[in-house]
Design a protein around this motif. Structure first.
Motif, PDB file in Angstrom:
ATOM      1  N   ARG A   1       0.833  -1.207   0.000  1.00 37.72           N
ATOM      2  CA  ARG A   1       0.000   0.000   0.000  1.00 37.72           C
ATOM      3  C   ARG A   1       0.871   1.262   0.000  1.00 37.72           C
ATOM      4  N   GLU A   2       1.923   1.262   0.808  1.00 33.95           N
ATOM      5  CA  GLU A   2       2.792   2.442   0.861  1.00 33.95           C
ATOM      6  C   GLU A   2       3.582   2.605  -0.435  1.00 33.95           C
ATOM      7  N   ARG A   3       4.008   1.496  -1.043  1.00 37.44           N
ATOM      8  CA  ARG A   3       4.712   1.561  -2.320  1.00 37.44           C
ATOM      9  C   ARG A   3       3.801   2.157  -3.388  1.00 37.44           C
ATOM     10  N   ALA A   4       2.544   1.719  -3.429  1.00 31.90           N
ATOM     11  CA  ALA A   4       1.584   2.263  -4.394  1.00 31.90           C
ATOM     12  C   ALA A   4       1.344   3.747  -4.145  1.00 31.90           C
ATOM     13  N   GLN A   5       1.331   4.146  -2.886  1.00 38.08           N
ATOM     14  CA  GLN A   5       1.142   5.555  -2.543  1.00 38.08           C
ATOM     15  C   GLN A   5       2.300   6.397  -3.068  1.00 38.08           C
ATOM     16  N   VAL A   6       3.532   5.921  -2.874  1.00 39.89           N
ATOM     17  CA  VAL A   6       4.706   6.666  -3.353  1.00 39.89           C
ATOM     18  C   VAL A   6       4.672   6.775  -4.876  1.00 39.89           C
TER      19      VAL A   6
ATOM     20  N   GLU B   1      11.103   2.577  -9.246  1.00 39.33           N
ATOM     21  CA  GLU B   1      11.493   2.010  -7.951  1.00 39.33           C
ATOM     22  C   GLU B   1      11.108   2.962  -6.825  1.00 39.33           C
ATOM     23  N   VAL B   2      10.831   2.382  -5.669  1.00 37.93           N
ATOM     24  CA  VAL B   2      10.635   3.161  -4.447  1.00 37.93           C
ATOM     25  C   VAL B   2      11.895   2.974  -3.613  1.00 37.93           C
ATOM     26  N   ASP B   3      12.533   4.082  -3.262  1.00 41.51           N
ATOM     27  CA  ASP B   3      13.842   4.053  -2.620  1.00 41.51           C
ATOM     28  C   ASP B   3      13.774   4.710  -1.251  1.00 41.51           C
ATOM     29  N   HIS B   4      14.545   4.163  -0.294  1.00 36.33           N
ATOM     30  CA  HIS B   4      14.695   4.818   1.007  1.00 36.33           C
ATOM     31  C   HIS B   4      15.749   5.918   0.856  1.00 36.33           C
TER      32      HIS B   4
END
Length: 105
Positions: free
Chosen positions: A34-39, A60-63
């Motif tokens: 859910r958080e990845r989709a939000q980003v 990609e979702v990156d820290h």
């Protein structure tokens, strides 16, 4: 010659492995998805490419601050990057880790 060791022995840990019983701070499962989709929805274009004036889709979702360096797994520590920017950032972080800890080769 070493004396014999009795009892249950822990197997040697690789330098990059987490010590046993250390909690994993990464979100998993539906919460992580859910958080990845939000980003990805909030940042459809790569942050690094936008700084250079390019419009490239986020892959990609990156820290921003890696979890291994004390970063959190919250939304404010995540950014959307394209694959080449993410790979370059990850390679730079690995190189910095190798410089600070030569035993991690």
């Amino acid at each position: 010659m070493q004396p014999p060791r009795f009892g249950r022995q822990a197997k040697p840990r690789k330098p990059w492995e987490r010590p046993p019983r250390q909690p994993d701070r990464r979100k998993r499962g539906r919460a992580g998805q859910r958080e990845r989709a939000q980003v990805l929805a909030e940042e459809p274009l790569c942050r690094k490419c936008l700084e250079r004036g390019l419009e490239v889709a986020t892959d990609e979702v990156d820290h921003i601050v890696p979890l291994s360096e004390g970063g959190t797994d919250t939304r404010d520590n995540k950014q959307g990057l394209c694959k080449p920017c993410h790979d370059a950032k990850s390679a730079a972080e690995r190189a910095a880790a190798r410089r600070s800890r030569p035993d991690l080769l």
